[in-house]
Design an enzyme around this catalytic site. Structure first.
Site, PDB file in Angstrom:
ATOM      1  CG  ASP A  51     -53.817  72.971  36.766  1.00 18.00           C
ATOM      2  OD1 ASP A  51     -55.005  72.639  36.573  1.00 18.00           O
ATOM      3  OD2 ASP A  51     -53.388  74.112  36.528  1.00 18.00           O
TER       4      ASP A  51
ATOM      5  N   GLY B   2     -52.496  71.378  43.159  1.00 19.04           N
ATOM      6  CA  GLY B   2     -53.321  71.531  41.983  1.00 19.04           C
ATOM      7  C   GLY B   2     -53.254  72.909  41.352  1.00 19.04           C
ATOM      8  CG  HIS B   3     -56.099  75.709  38.363  1.00 19.74           C
ATOM      9  ND1 HIS B   3     -55.449  75.788  37.158  1.00 19.74           N
ATOM     10  CD2 HIS B   3     -56.932  76.784  38.420  1.00 19.74           C
ATOM     11  CE1 HIS B   3     -55.864  76.865  36.504  1.00 19.74           C
ATOM     12  NE2 HIS B   3     -56.751  77.495  37.250  1.00 19.74           N
ATOM     13  CG  PHE B   4     -56.848  78.004  42.607  1.00 21.73           C
ATOM     14  CD1 PHE B   4     -56.612  79.269  42.099  1.00 21.73           C
ATOM     15  CD2 PHE B   4     -57.982  77.335  42.199  1.00 21.73           C
ATOM     16  CE1 PHE B   4     -57.497  79.868  41.211  1.00 21.73           C
ATOM     17  CE2 PHE B   4     -58.877  77.919  41.311  1.00 21.73           C
ATOM     18  CZ  PHE B   4     -58.632  79.191  40.819  1.00 21.73           C
TER      19      PHE B   4
END
Length: 297
Positions: A244, A270-272
């Site tokens: 992320d 990553g972020h999700f």
């Protein structure tokens, strides 16, 4: 041999005359887990996680006002600030009769959920932070530069780069960035198209710019959040996508400064993180809650 998958219900409830949409699954008498989504998504982000935990927990995932399928009154009719969204979330839990629950916080869900915890620490049994930040060192320098500029001074020039964050390309960047090649084909393109379609609705420009401009109010509360961690000793699990660039891994590691017993897991995504690692995250949550929080009240 087959296993039973409990259904996920899609419901609404009125809070201050606003329709709040939410997903719910699991036994009504099971320990509750409140799932708070981030920007620019909705409870849709929990679609793969909820069925994996519903046999043991009551899972409730609201769409914040202005997001997902919840009502989206205009910015002229509702004061879109994190303080107001947190207050609405408190009222939402009270409308559903939730008086004790664990929190799952991600992105925007972090300051919303932690404001709730500050107001009602006695209601929080545990926190699962999935890229849900509460520390300055968790802020990715490059990703936050345009947001910090908007916070400092809101002008047409500072709004434009931030406006691009909720475009289809900007949303896709959030899903794909930091995900290694071997996990890329686990990403569902429908997720960012779903978010982008909802972000493109009339009125969203003012709603989202207003919220992003208000994000500085969350920075101001970081010391209070950290004091809450120290005084409450709330059990905390961080399951963090290490790639992320919005909320970087240092934000996960920082929890141990105030909660030495925090359990930190950096995942190769990553972020999700749920888009690629829902099974692993569900397993970590199940193990954590079983050890740190009694399964039954």
């Amino acid at each position: 041999m087959t296993s039973t998958v409990l259904p996920t219900h899609h419901r609404t409830v009125k809070v201050r005359d606003h329709e709040i949409a939410y997903r719910e699954a699991g036994p009504a008498d099971a320990p509750a887990l409140l799932l708070l989504h981030g920007f620019p998504t909705s409870s849709h982000m929990f679609r793969d996680l909820i069925p994996r935990l519903a046999d043991s927990y009551r899972l409730i995932a609201p769409d914040h006002l202005g997001f997902g399928l919840s009502a989206a009154p205009s910015a002229a009719d509702f004061d879109y600030t994190f303080a107001e969204l947190a207050a609405l979330t408190v009222e939402f839990t009270e409308a559903l009769g939730l008086d004790r629950f664990a929190l799952y916080i991600q992105d925007y869900g972090s300051p919303i959920g932690l404001r709730l915890a500050l107001a009602h620490p006695e209601r929080i049994t545990a926190i699962i932070s999935q890229n849900g930040n509460a520390y300055e060192e968790g802020l990715g320098t490059e990703a936050w530069a345009p947001v910090r500029a908007l916070i400092e001074e809101r002008t047409p020039e500072t709004e434009e780069p931030v406006r691009a964050i909720r475009s289809l390309d900007g949303i896709r960047w959030q899903y794909e960035t930091g995900v290694p090649a071997e996990y890329r084909d686990l990403l569902d393109p429908g997720a960012w198209h779903h978010d982008a379609a909802l972000m493109a609705r009339e009125g969203q420009d003012d709603i989202q710019l207003g919220l992003i401009a208000d994000y500085g109010s969350n920075f101001a509360l970081y010391p209070a959040f950290q004091e809450y961690f120290r005084t409450s000793r709330v059990p905390l699990l961080a399951v963090w996508g290490e790639g992320d660039q919005v909320f970087v891994p240092a934000g996960a590691e920082a929890f141990r400064r105030d909660l030495p017993d925090a359990e930190i897991h950096l995942l190769p995504t990553g972020h999700f993180a749920l888009e690629t690692h829902a099974p692993a995250i569900a397993a970590l949550i199940g193990d954590f809650l079983a050890r740190r929080v009694p399964l039954r009240p």
